[in-house]
Design a protein around this motif. Structure first.
Motif, PDB file in Angstrom:
ATOM      1  N   GLN B 123       0.829  -1.202   0.000  1.00 27.14           N
ATOM      2  CA  GLN B 123       0.000   0.000   0.000  1.00 27.14           C
ATOM      3  C   GLN B 123       0.863   1.252   0.000  1.00 27.14           C
ATOM      4  OE1 GLN B 123      -3.599   0.352   0.098  1.00 27.14           O
ATOM      5  NE2 GLN B 123      -3.296  -1.653  -0.806  1.00 27.14           N
ATOM      6  N   ALA B 126       2.609   1.452  -3.409  1.00 23.95           N
ATOM      7  CA  ALA B 126       1.729   1.921  -4.481  1.00 23.95           C
ATOM      8  C   ALA B 126       1.534   3.427  -4.374  1.00 23.95           C
ATOM      9  CB  ALA B 126       0.385   1.195  -4.414  1.00 23.95           C
ATOM     10  N   ALA B 127       1.330   3.915  -3.151  1.00 23.50           N
ATOM     11  CA  ALA B 127       1.118   5.352  -2.970  1.00 23.50           C
ATOM     12  C   ALA B 127       2.371   6.138  -3.350  1.00 23.50           C
ATOM     13  CB  ALA B 127       0.722   5.634  -1.517  1.00 23.50           C
ATOM     14  N   ARG B 128       3.527   5.649  -2.895  1.00 22.67           N
ATOM     15  CA  ARG B 128       4.774   6.359  -3.214  1.00 22.67           C
ATOM     16  C   ARG B 128       5.073   6.295  -4.704  1.00 22.67           C
ATOM     17  NH1 ARG B 128       8.173   7.762   0.883  1.00 22.67           N
ATOM     18  NH2 ARG B 128       8.710   9.364  -0.622  1.00 22.67           N
ATOM     19  N   LEU B 132       3.248  10.304  -4.331  1.00 20.56           N
ATOM     20  CA  LEU B 132       2.859  10.881  -3.048  1.00 20.56           C
ATOM     21  C   LEU B 132       4.063  10.923  -2.109  1.00 20.56           C
ATOM     22  CD1 LEU B 132      -0.031  10.164  -4.137  1.00 20.56           C
ATOM     23  CD2 LEU B 132      -0.686   9.737  -1.785  1.00 20.56           C
ATOM     24  N   THR B 133       4.125  11.961  -1.287  1.00 21.97           N
ATOM     25  CA  THR B 133       5.170  11.997  -0.263  1.00 21.97           C
ATOM     26  C   THR B 133       4.794  11.008   0.840  1.00 21.97           C
ATOM     27  OG1 THR B 133       4.044  13.678   1.040  1.00 21.97           O
ATOM     28  CG2 THR B 133       5.535  14.460  -0.686  1.00 21.97           C
ATOM     29  N   GLN B 136       1.776  12.345   2.724  1.00 20.47           N
ATOM     30  CA  GLN B 136       0.534  12.218   1.956  1.00 20.47           C
ATOM     31  C   GLN B 136       0.059  10.767   1.944  1.00 20.47           C
ATOM     32  OE1 GLN B 136       1.989  13.966  -1.734  1.00 20.47           O
ATOM     33  NE2 GLN B 136       0.528  15.649  -1.569  1.00 20.47           N
ATOM     34  N   ARG B 139      -1.488   9.881   5.232  1.00 18.02           N
ATOM     35  CA  ARG B 139      -2.770  10.524   5.468  1.00 18.02           C
ATOM     36  C   ARG B 139      -3.876   9.942   4.591  1.00 18.02           C
ATOM     37  NH1 ARG B 139      -1.248  15.506   4.202  1.00 18.02           N
ATOM     38  NH2 ARG B 139      -2.782  15.689   2.542  1.00 18.02           N
ATOM     39  N   LYS B 140      -3.573   9.736   3.310  1.00 19.21           N
ATOM     40  CA  LYS B 140      -4.618   9.315   2.389  1.00 19.21           C
ATOM     41  C   LYS B 140      -4.780   7.794   2.319  1.00 19.21           C
ATOM     42  CE  LYS B 140      -6.538  11.901   0.145  1.00 19.21           C
ATOM     43  NZ  LYS B 140      -7.729  12.742   0.457  1.00 19.21           N
ATOM     44  N   VAL B 141      -3.706   7.060   2.534  1.00 20.96           N
ATOM     45  CA  VAL B 141      -3.756   5.617   2.261  1.00 20.96           C
ATOM     46  C   VAL B 141      -3.596   4.766   3.524  1.00 20.96           C
ATOM     47  CG1 VAL B 141      -2.621   3.730   1.015  1.00 20.96           C
ATOM     48  CG2 VAL B 141      -2.935   5.952  -0.095  1.00 20.96           C
ATOM     49  N   PRO B 144      -6.195   5.811   7.075  1.00 21.94           N
ATOM     50  CA  PRO B 144      -7.616   5.436   6.974  1.00 21.94           C
ATOM     51  C   PRO B 144      -7.842   3.928   7.080  1.00 21.94           C
ATOM     52  CG  PRO B 144      -7.038   6.983   5.236  1.00 21.94           C
ATOM     53  CD  PRO B 144      -5.759   6.594   5.901  1.00 21.94           C
ATOM     54  N   GLN B 145      -6.890   3.151   6.565  1.00 25.38           N
ATOM     55  CA  GLN B 145      -7.037   1.697   6.673  1.00 25.38           C
ATOM     56  C   GLN B 145      -6.663   1.209   8.070  1.00 25.38           C
ATOM     57  OE1 GLN B 145      -5.535  -0.742   3.328  1.00 25.38           O
ATOM     58  NE2 GLN B 145      -4.893   1.188   2.447  1.00 25.38           N
TER      59      GLN B 145
END
Lengths: 240, 236
Positions: B123, B126-128, B132-133, B136, B139-141, B144-145
């Motif tokens: 996860q 994938a975000a990086r 995304l920093t 980020q 915060r976004k990924v 929340p999980q």
């Protein structure tokens, strides 16, 4: 477009990449094949610095990416990645998976991002699933969403890390078809794969890796039709 | 004393004290808990930090507060730490809330750390890989999980804290248990006041258990909202 010079990678004391030199031209589809443990995934992951490079240099459009002064986030925004395990964000709907990065990084408005998202989902044939969650999709569908997610950043190249290895056989084709279309549109792609048929049909160049080296490289006709190295012959003998 | 000759009227006469006790127990627990969540989040992130000067103080703090009895912490804070810093006591409420926040933060920090670490590595990758920093992506990924997985242990921690808050009786904070002690001391009857205390705690913890179960049911298991699930192809 992507240039790799004398790339070395260690995991602790284990040397996984033992000096890789390679250059990928714009609009080329390069398929990387080889036995497991040969370092092909590590090689791919070095190209967007998901793995730290131990030694050597990687240039993307003449910017050295493993330079401490380079902003790696800006580079990654230009180079998409598709993973073996899809890695969709399970807490977001399909459309949010696709629009999140353009909105966060490119500061795109929600309206624009969603228009782009629907367009890309149509392209991978999944716009009807836009408001579903990843867990409601099959593996093949999830991987196609992952490709749409990568495309949403309008990348200059996409790296595929065994994109069909975690899929049931009947779903492999739908993902490969999407990748074929991308290739036909001129996307620069580096694909680590076990799908020899795909490499032969779609690849402009095929790279055979073993033991941390690039053993052999050539056009699909050369590499599959007339392999030079004994190791390549032995590997192809087992998989074809 | 004949236990079949219970005198509930004695407890009833002290009902105002018990009601006040419930109030004090709830104020202590709620402030301690939510203060502990805030401080615990920073400590938990601190313990995940790769920077040694953030990691080690966080780890030291957590080990210290999880490795010593809360009773000792309460007494130290009330009788030694606060009087030394301010020159005089600030009262049982300040001491009690401070002790509960500091203690609860250490446990919550471990819940946050474990929750964040339980999210698959892919996860973050994938975000990086999208550009995304780290912040980020968190915060976004990741958060929340992770939050959903933290609900059950955070609920347990609330219940544990609610019960542990009775320890502030030692610094004469007038909570539920304190009321029972007063009744027992005045009447020399022990069954009734302590049974009432036990029942009051039981009702409170049971209520919390129900609330946590409700939240858990709404958030755990699946990310698909129930409405979508009925309409979607995998309706269960």
């Amino acid at each position: 477009m992507i240039k790799i010079e004398n790339l070395h990678k260690y995991f602790g004391k284990l040397e996984v990449l033992k000096g890789i030199d390679y250059e990928i031209q714009e609009k080329q589809v390069v398929c990387v094949i080889g036995p497991s443990g040969s370092g092909k995934s590590t090689f791919l992951r070095c190209i967007n610095m998901l793995e730290e490079v131990t030694d050597g240099a990687i240039y993307i459009e003449n910017v050295k990416i493993n330079d401490p002064k380079t902003n790696i986030n800006e580079i990654r925004a230009e180079v998409g990645m598709v993973f073996q395990q899809f890695n969709l964000f399970p807490h977001m709907t399909v459309i949010d998976n696709v629009t999140m990065a353009p909105m966060q990084i490119r500061k795109m408005s929600r309206t624009d991002a969603e228009a782009l998202g629907h367009e890309l989902l149509k392209k991978v044939g999944l716009d009807s699933k836009a408001y579903n969650y990843p867990e409601q999709l099959s593996g093949g569908q999830q991987q196609r969403v992952a490709i749409a997610r990568a495309l949403a950043m309008k990348p200059k190249a996409i790296l595929f890390d065994e994109p069909t290895s975690a899929l049931d056989p009947e779903m492999v084709k739908e993902v490969l078809d999407v990748m074929k279309n991308l290739a036909a549109e001129g996307m620069t792609m580096v694909v680590v794969t076990h799908e020899m048929g795909f490499a032969r049909e779609v690849g402009d160049r095929v790279v055979f890796m073993d033991g941390g080296y690039i053993v052999e490289e050539g056009s699909p006709e050369e590499l599959f039709g007339n392999p030079q190295s004994d190791r390549t012959k032995a590997f192809l003998g087992k998989v074809l | 004393m004949d236990i079949f000759d219970l005198r509930w009227d004695i407890v009833w006469n002290y009902r105002d004290m018990f009601i006040r006790g419930i109030g004090v127990t709830l104020i202590l627990t709620l402030s301690g808990y939510f203060g502990g969540i805030l401080l615990g989040l920073f400590l938990g992130l601190g313990k995940l930090s790769s920077k040694k000067w953030i990691y080690w103080p966080s780890k030291l703090y957590i080990d210290l507060f999880r490795g010593t009895p809360m009773l000792v912490q309460i007494l130290l804070i009330h009788l030694a730490v606060i009087p030394t810093i301010f020159g005089h006591s600030l009262g049982y409420m300040v001491s009690g809330i401070t002790a509960l926040i500091l203690n609860c933060a250490a446990y919550n920090a471990e819940i946050f750390r474990a929750g964040i670490q339980s999210i698959a590595k892919g996860q973050m990758e994938a975000a990086r890989s999208l550009g995304l920093t780290h912040n980020q992506a968190m915060r976004k990924v990741i958060l929340p999980q992770a939050f959903r997985r933290m609900i059950p242990p955070l609920g347990n921690e609330f219940i544990a804290l609610l019960k542990d808050s009775s320890l502030v009786t030692v610094i004469a904070a007038p909570d539920i248990l304190y009321a029972s002690k007063v009744v027992a001391g005045a009447s020399f009857r022990f069954w009734e006041p302590y049974i009432v205390a036990a029942l009051l705690y039981l009702v409170l913890t049971y209520g919390v258990t129900k609330i946590v179960a409700f939240i858990e049911k709404r958030f755990s298991n699946s990310y698909v909202p129930r409405k979508a699930k009925v309409e979607g192809r995998e309706a269960r």
